[in-house]
Design an enzyme around this catalytic site. Structure first.
Site, PDB file in Angstrom:
ATOM      1  N   ARG A 221      -6.153   7.072   2.734  1.00  0.00           N
ATOM      2  CA  ARG A 221      -7.000   8.008   2.005  1.00  0.00           C
ATOM      3  C   ARG A 221      -6.667   8.085   0.512  1.00  0.00           C
ATOM      4  NH1 ARG A 221      -6.858   9.245   7.117  1.00  0.00           N
ATOM      5  NH2 ARG A 221      -4.734   8.594   6.790  1.00  0.00           N
ATOM      6  N   THR A 222      -5.390   8.317   0.194  1.00  0.00           N
ATOM      7  CA  THR A 222      -5.021   8.588  -1.202  1.00  0.00           C
ATOM      8  C   THR A 222      -5.291   7.369  -2.082  1.00  0.00           C
ATOM      9  OG1 THR A 222      -3.308  10.012  -0.297  1.00  0.00           O
ATOM     10  CG2 THR A 222      -3.167   9.524  -2.636  1.00  0.00           C
TER      11      THR A 222
ATOM     12  N   LYS B  77      11.912  -9.138  -3.625  1.00  0.00           N
ATOM     13  CA  LYS B  77      12.942 -10.061  -4.146  1.00  0.00           C
ATOM     14  C   LYS B  77      14.040  -9.300  -4.874  1.00  0.00           C
ATOM     15  CE  LYS B  77       9.176 -13.281  -5.066  1.00  0.00           C
ATOM     16  NZ  LYS B  77       8.341 -13.765  -6.184  1.00  0.00           N
TER      17      LYS B  77
ATOM     18  N   ARG C 289       2.840   6.313  -5.478  1.00  0.00           N
ATOM     19  CA  ARG C 289       3.390   6.876  -4.226  1.00  0.00           C
ATOM     20  C   ARG C 289       4.724   6.185  -3.967  1.00  0.00           C
ATOM     21  NH1 ARG C 289       0.390   7.957   1.418  1.00  0.00           N
ATOM     22  NH2 ARG C 289      -0.283   9.712   0.151  1.00  0.00           N
TER      23      ARG C 289
ATOM     24  N   HIS D 190       2.819  16.452  -2.896  1.00  0.00           N
ATOM     25  CA  HIS D 190       1.603  15.618  -2.849  1.00  0.00           C
ATOM     26  C   HIS D 190       0.518  16.449  -3.551  1.00  0.00           C
ATOM     27  CE1 HIS D 190      -1.383  12.833  -1.707  1.00  0.00           C
ATOM     28  NE2 HIS D 190      -1.199  12.762  -0.409  1.00  0.00           N
TER      29      HIS D 190
HETATM   30  N1   CP Z   1      -3.448  12.508   3.282  1.00  0.00           N
HETATM   31  C1   CP Z   1      -2.851  11.350   2.884  1.00  0.00           C
HETATM   32  O1   CP Z   1      -2.007  11.325   1.976  1.00  0.00           O
HETATM   33  O2   CP Z   1      -3.250  10.250   3.593  1.00  0.00           O
HETATM   34  P1   CP Z   1      -2.760   8.764   3.297  1.00  0.00           P
HETATM   35  O3   CP Z   1      -1.290   8.698   3.647  1.00  0.00           O
HETATM   36  O4   CP Z   1      -3.598   7.875   4.173  1.00  0.00           O
HETATM   37  O5   CP Z   1      -2.954   8.487   1.837  1.00  0.00           O
END
Ligand code: CP
Length: 306
Positions: free
Chosen positions: A59-60, A87, A109, A137
């Site tokens: 999603r993100t 590496k 991320r 988040h």
């Molecule tokens: N909600 C969320 O962060 O989903 P993903 O891990 O798929 O990005």
């Protein structure tokens, strides 16, 4: 005020209430834009954005990429699994090499809490935290708040229960900071082993009975059991977790009140949520995903001014 007080989005903790309100108001305008036949605006033409993902995401990552493209930015995507990180290249070397290609903003991320903060101290580009380990988040919390406001209006005094694996959740902490700043009352519910010991210091009441939590709240934001982050056994079995903390449609229907059911995804169907609950009229899970694009457009647009 029409600009954010920060050049990075590292966490909700660092945002003022007016920053949050500005992002949510701007997201409303972008939601209108992406529902038009022509969904693209030229706002970030000539801006280049790198999406740098050291941890899995559906999603993100897709939502940021779509938001960037809707704003006409140039986009490059990096996934550590298929990169020279394998590496032995360091985080800073990796990002500096990407930045030497004239990148203006980095969406990152990472599994280590604080990794985006480290990056923000060491590079010139704007940094957006797309999830750092079990810490924060922020864009998930903003899209959650936006989705709650769409259903309930002003969140002042609204009752929000965050239910499940709070200990390993970055969504929980960002939601708590965001919702408290917007005037909502937040409680958490789950097994004692999955609730951080410091939570009462945040002014958060802990509930251990999921039916009581559902009876109390206007919104139930249900969290995934994150088995991949659990080095210890926090409960005897998934079956037992579901027996005591799983939510099904019958439990929601029997409340005899309106309740909004949310989940950040991915859902463990049959564990924290039954399929009939996840797909019921109570659930706004797919609205959350839709709103994620508008909220991320707002974040990118506003940070690009700073
Ligand atoms: N909600 C969320 O962060 O989903 P993903 O891990 O798929 O990005």
């Amino acid at each position: 005020m029409h600009s954010l007080t920060t050049r990075h989005l590292l966490g909700i903790k660092d945002l003022s209430t007016s920053d949050i309100e500005l992002i949510l108001e701007t997201a409303k305008e972008f939601k209108e834009v992406i529902n038009r036949p022509i969904k693209k605006v030229p706002s970030l033409r000539d801006i280049t954005i790198a999406n740098v993902f050291f941890e899995n995401s559906t999603r993100t990552r897709l939502s940021f990429e779509l938001a960037e493209k809707r704003l006409s930015a140039d986009v490059i995507n990096f996934s550590s699994a298929s990169s020279s990180v394998k590496k032995g290249e360091t985080l800073l070397d990796t990002v500096n090499n990407i930045l030497s290609m004239k990148v203006d903003m980095v969406v990152m991320r990472h599994s280590s809490p604080g990794a985006p903060h480290f990056l923000a101290k060491n590079i010139k580009a704007n940094v957006i935290n797309a999830g750092d380990g079990t810490h924060e988040h922020p864009t998930q919390a903003l899209l959650d708040a936006f989705s709650m406001q769409e259903k309930l209006g002003d969140l002042t005094g609204k009752k929000i229960a965050i239910i499940g694996d709070v200990l390993h959740s970055r969504v929980a902490l960002s939601n708590i900071f965001c919702l408290q700043k917007l005037g909502a009352e937040v409680r958490v519910c789950g097994p004692a082993t999955l609730i951080p010991k410091y939570f009462p210091e945040l002014g958060i009441k802990v509930m251990y009975d999921v039916r009581e939590a559902l009876a109390w709240c206007d919104v139930a934001n249900v969290l995934r059991i994150q088995l991949e982050r659990q080095q210890l056994k926090y409960f005897p079995s998934l079956r037992e977790y579901t027996l005591y903390f799983g939510i099904n449609k019958k439990m929601l229907d029997e409340l005899n009140k309106e309740i909004v059911l949310m989940h950040p995804g991915p859902i463990n169907r049959g564990v924290e949520l039954s399929s009939d609950a996840a797909d019921s009229h109570h659930s706004i899970v797919l609205n959350q995903v839709e709103n994620g694009v508008a909220v991320r457009m707002a974040v990118l647009y506003l940070l690009a001014q700073n």
